[in-house]
Design a protein around this motif. Structure first.
Motif, PDB file in Angstrom:
ATOM      1  N   ASN A  17     -51.598  40.180  47.160  1.00  0.00           N
ATOM      2  CA  ASN A  17     -51.285  41.608  47.149  1.00  0.00           C
ATOM      3  C   ASN A  17     -52.498  42.420  47.572  1.00  0.00           C
ATOM      4  N   ASP A  35     -48.670  39.976  41.485  1.00  0.00           N
ATOM      5  CA  ASP A  35     -47.371  40.633  41.655  1.00  0.00           C
ATOM      6  C   ASP A  35     -46.615  40.786  40.336  1.00  0.00           C
ATOM      7  N   GLY A  36     -47.097  40.131  39.265  1.00  0.00           N
ATOM      8  CA  GLY A  36     -46.472  40.340  37.966  1.00  0.00           C
ATOM      9  C   GLY A  36     -46.640  41.755  37.465  1.00  0.00           C
ATOM     10  N   THR A  92     -46.906  44.720  39.683  1.00  0.00           N
ATOM     11  CA  THR A  92     -46.123  45.658  40.488  1.00  0.00           C
ATOM     12  C   THR A  92     -44.653  45.290  40.569  1.00  0.00           C
ATOM     13  N   GLU A  93     -44.302  44.020  40.319  1.00  0.00           N
ATOM     14  CA  GLU A  93     -42.907  43.615  40.398  1.00  0.00           C
ATOM     15  C   GLU A  93     -42.221  43.549  39.035  1.00  0.00           C
ATOM     16  N   GLU A 123     -39.852  44.589  36.317  1.00  0.00           N
ATOM     17  CA  GLU A 123     -38.590  45.295  36.536  1.00  0.00           C
ATOM     18  C   GLU A 123     -38.133  46.071  35.317  1.00  0.00           C
ATOM     19  N   GLU A 180     -35.207  48.364  38.944  1.00  0.00           N
ATOM     20  CA  GLU A 180     -36.259  48.906  39.804  1.00  0.00           C
ATOM     21  C   GLU A 180     -37.611  48.299  39.431  1.00  0.00           C
ATOM     22  N   GLN A 181     -38.469  48.077  40.433  1.00  0.00           N
ATOM     23  CA  GLN A 181     -39.785  47.508  40.182  1.00  0.00           C
ATOM     24  C   GLN A 181     -40.812  48.587  39.892  1.00  0.00           C
ATOM     25  N   GLY A 241     -44.083  48.836  40.844  1.00  0.00           N
ATOM     26  CA  GLY A 241     -44.636  49.255  42.130  1.00  0.00           C
ATOM     27  C   GLY A 241     -46.060  49.780  42.067  1.00  0.00           C
ATOM     28  N   GLU A 242     -46.656  49.884  43.266  1.00  0.00           N
ATOM     29  CA  GLU A 242     -48.049  50.351  43.376  1.00  0.00           C
ATOM     30  C   GLU A 242     -48.192  51.820  43.026  1.00  0.00           C
ATOM     31  N   ASP A 281     -42.935  37.358  34.651  1.00  0.00           N
ATOM     32  CA  ASP A 281     -43.907  36.787  35.576  1.00  0.00           C
ATOM     33  C   ASP A 281     -45.288  36.900  34.955  1.00  0.00           C
TER      34      ASP A 281
END
Length: 551
Positions: free
Chosen positions: A438, A485-486, A488-489, A491, A497-498, A500-501, A538
């Motif tokens: 990422n 990614d755990g 920003t992803e 949910e 919806e994630q 996110g950054e 995650d």
């Protein structure tokens, strides 16, 4: 009753026919001029065998057939006198002799009959249980009257009450049942992955009649064949003929409403045919055994789960020991990190390496997958990196070596993303290589956010992949955010919806004047409010490096 002698013919397709013995000689074979012709049976000779009238009876003779003739499972070497019920096998054709004035075989020999003279008996467990709606038979006639049978049942209860493993229990159950009814042979089968597997065997290897097996498992009936020679469904079974079985019992291992296997006992002795009371005893004993087997199975499952849980806790503790407990003290930088696995152990990785001239190398990686497999690959990646950084100072070359090793040694369905970043706190210069990870986020002191773009392919896909270094900088007050990614992803369970950054940046902006440790706490809180918990689905890793004035 029948008026004259006849042959009962069992054909390979399972159909039956009869042939009245009105001629003095009856021949069997493939040739069309035989009394009984089977031209499509390749195992028969043209003239295979003959039956010849001998006074009031009949005599069997093999006519020099290529594949031979069996009488009650034994090869026919010379002319043999026949008796009522004898079974003759030639290839796939089975003939049974029914002499005049003998009782015809019942059309449904497995139907329940409580008469002691009945050759075949079937009973269900609920018929033996007091208070059952189907216990009428048991009420009229107690299922166990013999003192010996009652003693055997009590003995089995005492023996099975002790603490033992499943591997110890199964042979014991078979021995208790076989000893109770003087059965020389038997087998205990359990259902495993949809198939029956023999878990305890007594006596020489043998085959169980599939007919009996299907009846017991499908209809949940305990089956007693007192004499296989007069049972229409079993007397011509190859397994019965070849093994000389005379009497057998097949009983379901049944809990309240589930069959978990079968207990089978048989005997070749004409002097010891199993009785109805034997069947009742083994039926009740098998129910008792089935309950104990299920308890033992659950205990073994719980023990395995306990051991696995302990091992996973130990693995998680070892993994926590592999990751840095705290960031090194570097002049001009405030660094902090947080890592949490969604399982006991995970595949996220971060590390610090102090370099000459006060520079700091930060590594953040993510192994594809979760749990123990990912954790093992993470540990392997960490070990390789820690060895390589001692001698290799060029970041692109370091990434290429790691990629080649990963491609050669990782399974085909595994790969690793890795971000290597070297910071010089005195100048604020950054040099980094990104292998599919990422892109990091930089929060500028003036209120601007930007992503550090550029990089190469993930590690482990292409053995000869090339990587290039990318340059950036940090001014005093700027914040570098590295993450997996755990983060920003994560949910939202209600919307899917994630996080996110953008939400990560929004959580950090109000805290840019705080310490790196406090900034991480803000992100963790924001993710928990959004997704319900950190690292729920995650692995979660966050590293923050804030440039501060050197003192």
């Amino acid at each position: 009753m029948q008026d004259r002698a006849q042959l009962l013919i069992r054909k390979p397709d399972g159909t039956t026919a009869t042939h009245a013995l009105v001629d003095d000689i009856v021949t069997v074979g493939r040739a069309l001029d035989n009394s009984l012709s089977f031209p499509d049976e390749p195992d028969l000779s043209r003239r295979h065998l003959s039956l010849e009238r001998a006074g009031a009876g009949w005599r069997l003779r093999d006519l020099g057939s290529k594949n031979g003739t069996l009488l009650n499972g034994a090869a026919v070497r010379h002319a043999v006198e026949l008796r009522h019920g004898d079974r003759i096998q030639a290839g796939r054709i089975v003939l049974e002799l029914q002499l005049a004035q003998q009782a015809a075989f019942p059309a449904h020999p497995l139907a329940q009959d409580s008469s002691p003279s009945t050759a075949t008996v079937a009973v269900r467990l609920d018929q033996l249980m007091p208070g059952s709606p189907k216990a009428g038979l048991a009420a009229a006639e107690p299922p166990l009257q013999s003192a010996g049978h009652l003693q055997a049942l009590l003995h089995a209860g005492v023996e099975l009450a002790g603490k033992m493993s499943l591997s110890e229990m199964l042979p014991l159950i078979l021995d208790l049942a076989a000893n109770a009814v003087d059965a020389p042979r038997g087998v205990l089968l359990l259902e495993e992955n949809g198939e029956l597997a023999a878990r305890a065997i007594r006596g020489r290897p043998f085959q169980i009649s599939r007919t009996a097996q299907q009846r017991v498992l499908r209809d949940r009936e305990s089956l007693l064949i007192q004499d296989t020679r007069v049972d229409d469904r079993l007397r011509m079974q190859a397994s019965i003929i070849s093994q000389g079985v005379r009497s057998l019992m097949a009983v379901p291992l049944q809990t309240k409403d589930r069959v978990i296997g079968m207990l089978y006992l048989d005997s070749a002795s004409a002097a010891r045919a199993f009785t109805r009371e034997d069947l009742n005893l083994i039926t009740v004993m098998a129910n008792m055994a089935a309950v104990r087997i299920e308890i033992a199975r659950l205990a073994e499952i719980e023990e395995r789960e306990r051991r696995v849980s302990l091992e996973m806790e130990q693995a998680a503790e070892i993994q926590r020991g592999l990751l840095p407990a705290s960031a090194p003290a570097v002049r001009g930088l405030d660094v902090a990190a947080f890592n949490q696995s969604c399982y006991f152990a995970g595949g996220d990785y971060f590390d610090y390496f102090e370099r000459p001239g006060g520079r700091l190398l930060i590594a953040v990686g993510d192994v594809a997958g979760k749990g123990m497999p990912a954790a093992l690959l993470m540990a392997s990646m960490q070990a390789r990196l820690q060895v390589l950084v001692e001698s290799e100072h060029d970041l692109p070359r370091l990434a290429m070596i790691l990629n080649r090793i990963t491609a050669e040694h990782c399974p085909g369905n595994r790969f690793v993303t890795l971000f290597l970043c070297e910071l010089d706190p005195s100048s604020g210069a950054i040099s980094f290589v990104n292998a599919g990870h990422n892109p990091p986020l930089v929060l500028r002191r003036g209120g601007k956010a930007e992503m550090l773009s550029g990089g190469g392919i993930i590690l482990g896909v292409l053995r000869d992949a090339q990587y290039e270094a990318v340059s950036a900088w940090l001014d005093d007050g700027d914040v570098l955010v590295l993450y997996s990614d755990g983060v920003t992803e994560a949910e939202n369970p209600a919307t899917g919806e994630q996080f996110g950054e953008e939400r990560m940046a929004e959580a950090l902006w109000p805290a840019v004047t705080l310490s790196a440790e406090e900034m991480i706490a803000r992100v963790r809180e924001a993710v928990s409010q959004f997704a319900g918990s950190v690292s729920s689905s995650d692995d979660f890793t966050l590293v923050i490096a804030k440039k501060i004035p050197a003192l």
